[in-house]
Design an enzyme around this catalytic site. Sequence first.
Site, short mmCIF file in Angstrom:
data_model
loop_
_atom_site.label_atom_id
_atom_site.label_comp_id
_atom_site.label_asym_id
_atom_site.label_seq_id
_atom_site.Cartn_x
_atom_site.Cartn_y
_atom_site.Cartn_z
N SER A 62 0.74 -0.99 -0.27
CA SER A 62 0.30 -0.06 0.12
C SER A 62 0.83 1.36 0.21
O SER A 62 0.37 2.69 -0.55
CB SER A 62 -0.83 0.17 1.09
N LYS A 81 0.68 4.74 6.89
CA LYS A 81 -0.13 5.82 5.77
C LYS A 81 0.91 6.39 5.71
O LYS A 81 1.21 7.31 7.06
CB LYS A 81 -1.52 5.14 6.58
#
Length: 181
Positions: free
Chosen positions: A38, A76
């Site tokens: 990701s 993230k």
Amino acid sequence: MKKKKGTFYTIMQFTLILLFTLFLRNFFLTPVEVVGVSMEPTYHESDRLWQTSLVRPKRFDIATFPSPSSGKRIIKRVVGLPGDTIRMENDQLYINDKKYDEPYLDEFKQDLTDGSPLTADFSLETIAVGSAKVVPAGKYFVLGDNRRKADDSRYFGFVDKEDIVGVVYFRYYPLNKIGVQ
């Protein structure tokens, strides 16, 4: 008497060194391993990073926190801060109606061949988990760099300030990519 005094000081020195080492390990040199895709192209599977919990995340910092779905630590990019409006239009990020470049995505955008944007259009009001107009107080909006394969705030919502474990500041593996982030 001198032997007892020497032993006491040695034990005290060892204790102080141990406490200092534990402080560094828990707050400044906390290791993190990247799991998943990701955050590509910024970070890849099995990259090893150091994070610190002594600073608050700023816009575009990479932060770690427990995944809302699995509880495992994930990483993230912090895009939205409390009070921000966030939207994506035609692969262009807007924060508080101001355009922001995302140079860390250039590599992915150049490799696209299907004619679709890297990041589908969205706004805070259209994401799957709510219809907020702004990022709420005490929360962050996070995105993975691999926008087509990232499970991020578009799907699980905002991240609580208290859930942020740390901010990534250094990559120590692989050795050919070692350095401050």
